[in-house]
Design an enzyme around this catalytic site. Sequence first.
Site, PDB file in Angstrom:
ATOM      1  N   GLU A 126      36.719  35.490  49.817  1.00 28.68           N
ATOM      2  CA  GLU A 126      36.078  34.875  48.647  1.00 28.68           C
ATOM      3  C   GLU A 126      37.012  33.847  47.992  1.00 28.68           C
ATOM      4  O   GLU A 126      36.561  32.788  47.547  1.00 28.68           O
ATOM      5  CB  GLU A 126      35.682  35.948  47.631  1.00 28.68           C
ATOM      6  CG  GLU A 126      34.538  36.849  48.077  1.00 28.68           C
ATOM      7  CD  GLU A 126      33.254  36.086  48.314  1.00 28.68           C
ATOM      8  OE1 GLU A 126      33.005  35.079  47.604  1.00 28.68           O
ATOM      9  OE2 GLU A 126      32.489  36.490  49.203  1.00 28.68           O
ATOM     10  N   ASP A 177      36.082  29.997  47.544  1.00 29.75           N
ATOM     11  CA  ASP A 177      36.162  29.310  46.246  1.00 29.75           C
ATOM     12  C   ASP A 177      36.946  28.007  46.374  1.00 29.75           C
ATOM     13  O   ASP A 177      36.573  26.971  45.804  1.00 29.75           O
ATOM     14  CB  ASP A 177      36.848  30.214  45.215  1.00 29.75           C
ATOM     15  CG  ASP A 177      35.874  31.169  44.537  1.00 29.75           C
ATOM     16  OD1 ASP A 177      34.649  31.017  44.733  1.00 29.75           O
ATOM     17  OD2 ASP A 177      36.339  32.071  43.823  1.00 29.75           O
ATOM     18  N   HIS A 190      32.258  30.076  53.484  1.00 31.74           N
ATOM     19  CA  HIS A 190      32.139  31.263  54.339  1.00 31.74           C
ATOM     20  C   HIS A 190      31.726  30.862  55.751  1.00 31.74           C
ATOM     21  O   HIS A 190      32.236  31.405  56.741  1.00 31.74           O
ATOM     22  CB  HIS A 190      31.108  32.233  53.754  1.00 31.74           C
ATOM     23  CG  HIS A 190      31.570  32.928  52.515  1.00 31.74           C
ATOM     24  ND1 HIS A 190      32.724  33.682  52.475  1.00 31.74           N
ATOM     25  CD2 HIS A 190      31.031  33.007  51.264  1.00 31.74           C
ATOM     26  CE1 HIS A 190      32.874  34.189  51.258  1.00 31.74           C
ATOM     27  NE2 HIS A 190      31.873  33.779  50.510  1.00 31.74           N
ATOM     28  N   HIS A 249      30.705  26.853  48.038  1.00 35.84           N
ATOM     29  CA  HIS A 249      31.358  28.147  48.225  1.00 35.84           C
ATOM     30  C   HIS A 249      30.767  28.874  49.439  1.00 35.84           C
ATOM     31  O   HIS A 249      31.504  29.394  50.290  1.00 35.84           O
ATOM     32  CB  HIS A 249      31.191  28.996  46.959  1.00 35.84           C
ATOM     33  CG  HIS A 249      31.587  30.425  47.127  1.00 35.84           C
ATOM     34  ND1 HIS A 249      32.842  30.893  46.804  1.00 35.84           N
ATOM     35  CD2 HIS A 249      30.895  31.490  47.595  1.00 35.84           C
ATOM     36  CE1 HIS A 249      32.909  32.191  47.062  1.00 35.84           C
ATOM     37  NE2 HIS A 249      31.734  32.579  47.551  1.00 35.84           N
ATOM     38  N   GLU A 250      29.438  28.900  49.516  1.00 35.83           N
ATOM     39  CA  GLU A 250      28.791  29.567  50.644  1.00 35.83           C
ATOM     40  C   GLU A 250      29.106  28.863  51.954  1.00 35.83           C
ATOM     41  O   GLU A 250      29.269  29.510  53.001  1.00 35.83           O
ATOM     42  CB  GLU A 250      27.271  29.613  50.419  1.00 35.83           C
ATOM     43  CG  GLU A 250      26.828  30.428  49.208  1.00 35.83           C
ATOM     44  CD  GLU A 250      27.266  31.873  49.281  1.00 35.83           C
ATOM     45  OE1 GLU A 250      27.350  32.416  50.404  1.00 35.83           O
ATOM     46  OE2 GLU A 250      27.543  32.481  48.228  1.00 35.83           O
TER      47      GLU A 250
END
Length: 427
Positions: free
Chosen positions: A340, A344, A269, A265-266
């Site tokens: 976000e 995800d 970003h 997930h990070e």
Amino acid sequence: MLEIIVALYSIYTFIRVYISVMQIGYINQEKRKDPVLMAAGKYMVAANYAVAKEKLGIIETFVDYLMFIWWVFAGFAWLSSLFQVDGSVMSSVLFLFGVVAVNYIVGLPFSLYQTFKIDEAFGFNKMTLKMFIIDALKSIALFVVIGGAIFALLSWIISSYEMWWLWGFILMFAIAVAANLLMPFFMSLFNKFSPLEEGELKEAIVNLMDQAGLKSDGIFVMDASKRDSRLNAFFGGLGKSKRVVLYDTLLEKLDKKELLAVLGHELGHFSHGDIWKNIALMGLLLFIAFYLFGHLPDTLFIEMGVAPYAGVQIAMLMLLLPLLSFVFTPFMSYVSRHNEYAADEYGSAMGGKENLVSALLKLITENKAFPKSHPLVIFFYYTHPPILERLKELDYDASNVVIAEEKIEEPPLPNDGIFAFVNKDDN
């Protein structure tokens, strides 16, 4: 002009309090319904924790409002006479140190109450009073050195250039970018970072980063548990200083697959350039702030009983920035929520949808995050989508899941001193 600014700040304060009141009422209604995502006991604890924080926030908002009124009608004039502000860089820096010191002293009881009363009652706080004091002294020392230099530079720019707001924006934006670059250094002053031990987990994380094309300064474990029991992980720094940081609490609670899904997930970003998007949005806000507050009329300062010297203009910018930020908050929150969802999707593709779901469920349970919020709170403040919406996007239907109850002692809401009046009729 002063009456207009006070009226705008009053509206801003009223809206913030109204949102908090609506959130408290909403949570108190929802906690009486069938629990979701958590066992009933933990669901109630999470609700009470959210309500306790919200109530403390209401009192803090009122105090901030009273401080604002005091500053513009008397405080700036008093402090200006105390430091004999004459337009020099040194007098401006001393004036600004005085403003920050007064605000810090007024806000300190709220920080202490949050840490040693609310967080302590709900099992988060691991910090001792000695550690709190040491952290505070380190923060003050850093602020005196770095903040003093920034105040001096800004004061000089204001005193030297007619279009000071433009050069001031450039300075502050450059400092904001530099702060992201130097974040690992600053964090190392407060926490210990140990390289992740060699093994399967490290190899899996390195492989994950290679797939995303991320080159980092290393993978580190932060000793977060000495202060707090919450779980987290993040990528810190920019460029070559970027590092993967895992809370030691996260390593304790998540298994390997769940951890990789969270890091996926990070990495989403990183892959989508969200850090740079956030910096750009921050730059836009700073530009608007410096433009607007750089064109405040001199009559405003005369109404406050002070001369429009550099220190006073910077203090006014600091005082009004939260108001402007609040106006932009819904837009920035919306953009963040959109990012976000995309992260995800990226994380579930890299680490497995079921693993990301499992990790999210553990995170909200361990962090005692109540899974529901009033729509106004979501609209203004939620930088992440509501957990139920995130899980829905990951094809997880919370309504069909029954979670076994666990025996848990429900901590009472703080109900003492000046906070007693807001803690009635919650159960």
